[in-house]
Structure formats: C-alpha cells, structure tokens
Design a protein around this motif. Structure first.
Motif, mmCIF file in Angstrom:
data_model
loop_
_atom_site.group_PDB
_atom_site.id
_atom_site.type_symbol
_atom_site.label_atom_id
_atom_site.label_comp_id
_atom_site.label_asym_id
_atom_site.label_seq_id
_atom_site.Cartn_x
_atom_site.Cartn_y
_atom_site.Cartn_z
ATOM 1 N N VAL A 314 0.803 -1.369 0.062
ATOM 2 C CA VAL A 314 0.027 -0.055 0.031
ATOM 3 C C VAL A 314 0.882 1.339 -0.017
ATOM 4 N N ASP A 315 1.804 1.250 0.753
ATOM 5 C CA ASP A 315 2.671 2.331 0.714
ATOM 6 C C ASP A 315 3.296 2.530 -0.350
ATOM 7 N N ASP A 322 -0.818 7.206 -6.765
ATOM 8 C CA ASP A 322 -1.781 6.552 -7.130
ATOM 9 C C ASP A 322 -3.105 6.463 -6.028
ATOM 10 N N ARG A 323 -4.226 6.933 -6.192
ATOM 11 C CA ARG A 323 -5.268 7.017 -5.200
ATOM 12 C C ARG A 323 -6.369 5.846 -5.664
ATOM 13 N N ARG A 324 -6.095 4.872 -6.497
ATOM 14 C CA ARG A 324 -7.287 3.900 -6.576
ATOM 15 C C ARG A 324 -7.452 3.109 -5.612
ATOM 16 N N ALA A 325 -8.583 2.361 -5.641
ATOM 17 C CA ALA A 325 -8.917 1.357 -4.543
ATOM 18 C C ALA A 325 -7.808 0.329 -4.491
ATOM 19 N N ALA A 352 -4.888 7.811 1.845
ATOM 20 C CA ALA A 352 -6.110 7.901 0.918
ATOM 21 C C ALA A 352 -7.290 7.447 1.217
ATOM 22 N N GLY A 353 -7.348 6.437 2.546
ATOM 23 C CA GLY A 353 -8.655 5.885 2.614
ATOM 24 C C GLY A 353 -9.275 5.391 1.866
ATOM 25 N N GLN A 399 -18.195 2.961 0.597
ATOM 26 C CA GLN A 399 -17.488 2.073 -0.282
ATOM 27 C C GLN A 399 -16.353 2.794 -0.971
ATOM 28 N N VAL A 400 -15.569 1.928 -1.590
ATOM 29 C CA VAL A 400 -14.680 2.548 -2.572
ATOM 30 C C VAL A 400 -14.727 1.856 -4.055
#
Length: 404
Positions: A314-315, A322-325, A352-353, A399-400
């Motif tokens: 994730v890091d 990149d902010r995608r799910a 980004a949550g 939701q993401v």
C-alpha cells in the motif's frame, strides 16, 4: 418458504439517525434488514457474511467479496438456493462482489458463470449461475461483476514445470480473453471484472523490471475492457509463493513471501512498478494478492508476514501518487465465516482512505470451493448449534468500489 426481508430498526433509532444526518451526512442511510432462510447450509452462508460485515463495522472499514462460486452439476438446485440467499444478504449489506468465474473454461467446469459455447477463447454463453449473478447486479451504491481468470491459467497449480523459465504459451496455456468476450459480459449487465494476472509472468525476477511483452498483453486487455465500458480490478492471482526457474533450467524452486529470497518488500516492488505501468482509466482497483496462503510461516506468524507485506505494498502504491482503490485479502482462514480469526483488527494505514478488505465465499463445509460432499452431507456437517435462520444485516457505511 420464500426469503423474507423485514425492515428494522426501532423508531427511536430512526430518530437518532435523522439527527445525525443533519449534523454529518450519512454515506449509506439504508436501514438494517433481517434475512430469513430455509435450511442450515443457507443459514451458515448468510451468518458468515453477517460476521464479515460486523468486523467491517467494528473497524470502520469497507469490504469486497472477490470470489463467490457454487456448482451447477450435482445438487445444483440446492446450491443455487444458497447462492440466492447469500446474494440477498450481500445486497442488504451493500457489498461489491465479483463471482467466480468467467473465461475460457472447459465445458465440464461446473462453476463457469460465462464460458465459450465450444472449446475456444471467445466467451459467448451464460452458465446456470448467470441468472443469479445478473439478478443481483450493480447499483448506484456498489459495483458487481465476475472474475476473468484465464490470465492465471497454466501456472504452478496445474503445471509442475511452471516458473519464470517456463511461463506458458500465450493463447494456449493462458489468455486474457478476446474483445468480443468483454463485450459479451458487459452486454449481460456485468460492470466490474476482476482480471487475473500472474507474478512470475509479469516480473520474471523479484525486484527486476516488468516483462514488456506480458505487460503489453495486460494493457491490451485493459483497452478491451475500456471499450466495453467495464471497470477493472487487477488481481495478482498468486498465493504468496513464487516459482523461480523451470523449463530448461530444471524444476522450479518455490520461494515463499517472507523468505530471504522473497522478502515482503518484493511484493511492494512489484506493485510500485505495476501501479505506474497500468495508469489506465478502466482500472479502479488493485488487488494485492489473491489468497496469501503460502507464506514463509504459518498461523499467526504467517498473518503477521502478510500484514507487513500488505502495508508495504500500500505504501509503495501511494508513493506513486496512485489513489485508486486497493483490495487487501486476509490470511487464512479468509472466508466470511472465519474472517477476523487471524486479523482481530484492521491493520492497513492508508492515507487515501481507499482500502477494502477482501474475502472469498464458497459454501461448502471447508470453504474450499471443491464441493466434494453431497448437499445432504453438507447439511449434516453444520456445527451444533446451527446458526440462526434469521440474521440481522447492517449496511456498510461507505464504499470504495462504486459506480460513481
């Protein structure tokens, strides 16, 4: 007896929700529901999903069911009844789902939602499961669809010689489906595909560059999906091991994530490269690892390896901007009924949550998806006391993976 949905909650609770909505807009104001089913196997499946959603609520997290599958051969009517009840529960909770599976499956594969009408690569016929999958499709609140799994074919599960030195022949051992296949599933109402890719094919050496030819095939598949107006989750369809060698190099050596030769940072390195290489408008999510079951340790030690590897990945993705799910599987057992045994708490820190925790749902007694036992034997296998036939289901708060 038909499925029964009854609205809750009490009037006082409704008033509290309305007051809260004035102060802080609710992302998902749908009420709780009670779902009642007709037998113990259905109850086991729905109770499992209720357990998963309860963990999400406790951890202020969101979730995703990356695989759900059931057979269309023996005891098909009974298993379809379980699937219908399960999807009703997933609807009440508001979970995104990708069913297992579509693709170039042989005619005798019993869990193909969509397949070729004859042996080949073009997906052009719906299996018996499609009726349920299509009835419980995408809504404005969540995306639904299928797995496109042929990109994971011909790997070490089925081919003992598979490895970086013997990655398989494209178009024969594995494929990414034809443009018309994407158009066909989109025409059936599918909005989301979980696209299987393979680590060894894309990165033939840990920490090395991505393979240009294989990356080009993946990009072409993403273009086919975009033309069909499909959203894509790229699913790294490995299990934590990595087959180094094979072919003329002799039998492959199996490395396991967390070993000295495959440290957890190797997965982060893969996703750092893959995130940059797949900046495509069709891709809305990145699935870090399909089922991290073959790691350098077992039990809680294995779970800790996976938690570290997932956080590092994730890091690495977020360091790219990149902010995608990001879809994060659990360590075994990862099915909804057992979710939380190895991970009492959500562990990913995502600036980004936009992380969703991923579970896979199969309805047989061990959650393996092999469906070896008859349905009558499955009924007898339900542990005592059996789960309640009516379950209260609470929608997830956010939701993401949405249609927005």
């Amino acid at each position: 007896m038909p499925l029964v949905l009854r609205k809750g909650p009490a009037v006082a609770a409704v008033l509290l929700l309305l007051v809260a909505a004035i102060a802080v807009p609710l992302e998902n104001p749908r009420p709780e529901r009670v779902l009642c089913v007709t037998d113990d196997v259905q109850a086991r499946a729905v109770a499992g999903l209720a357990n998963f959603s309860a963990w999400l609520r406790r951890n202020h997290a969101t979730g995703f069911i990356g695989e759900i599958g059931w057979p269309s051969d023996k005891d098909a009517a009974q298993w379809s009844g379980v699937a219908e009840a399960w999807y009703e529960a997933a609807d009440a909770i508001g979970l995104p789902v990708t069913a297992w599976a579509a693709g170039a499956w042989p005619a005798n594969y019993p869990m193909a939602v969509y397949r070729p009408v004859a042996q080949g690569l073009q997906v052009d016929v719906a299996g018996p499961q499609a009726r349920i999958v299509e009835r419980h499709g995408s809504t404005p609140g969540y995306l639904r669809g299928v797995n496109l799994a042929a990109g994971s074919f011909g790997s070490s599960d089925a081919n003992g010689g598979f490895g970086t030195g013997n990655p398989g022949r494209y178009g024969q051992d594995y494929t990414y489906e034809t443009p018309s296949s994407y158009a066909f599933v989109a025409g059936r109402g599918v909005r989301l595909v979980r696209l299987a890719v393979n680590w060894e094919r894309l990165q033939p050496r840990p920490f090395g560059p991505l393979d240009a030819a294989e990356l080009g095939r993946v990009r072409q598949a993403l273009e086919h999906a975009r033309q069909a107006d499909l959203s894509v989750i790229i699913d790294l369809h490995n299990y934590g091991d990595y087959a180094l060698g094979g072919g003329d190099e002799g039998p492959p050596r199996m490395l396991r994530l967390g070993d000295a030769e495959l440290p957890t940072t190797a997965l982060a390195d893969f996703w750092r490269r893959m995130s940059r290489a797949t900046d495509d408008p069709s891709v809305i999510g990145l699935g870090l690892l399909n089922e991290p079951t073959r790691l350098a340790a077992d039990g809680r030690a294995g779970a800790l390896i996976w938690e570290r590897a997932a956080q590092e990945a994730v890091d690495a993705i977020r360091a790219n901007g990149d902010r995608r799910a990001i879809l994060v599987s659990g360590y075994i057992p990862m099915g909804p009924p057992s979710w939380g045994q190895m991970h009492p708490h959500a562990w990913i820190d995502d600036p980004a949550g936009r992380v969703a925790y991923e579970s896979h749902a199969y309805f047989d007694h061990d959650g393996s998806g092999h469906y070896w036992m008859s349905y009558d034997d499955e009924l007898r296998s339900v542990t005592w006391p059996p789960p309640a036939h009516c379950q209260r289901l609470t929608p997830v708060a956010r939701q993401v993976l949405t249609t927005g």
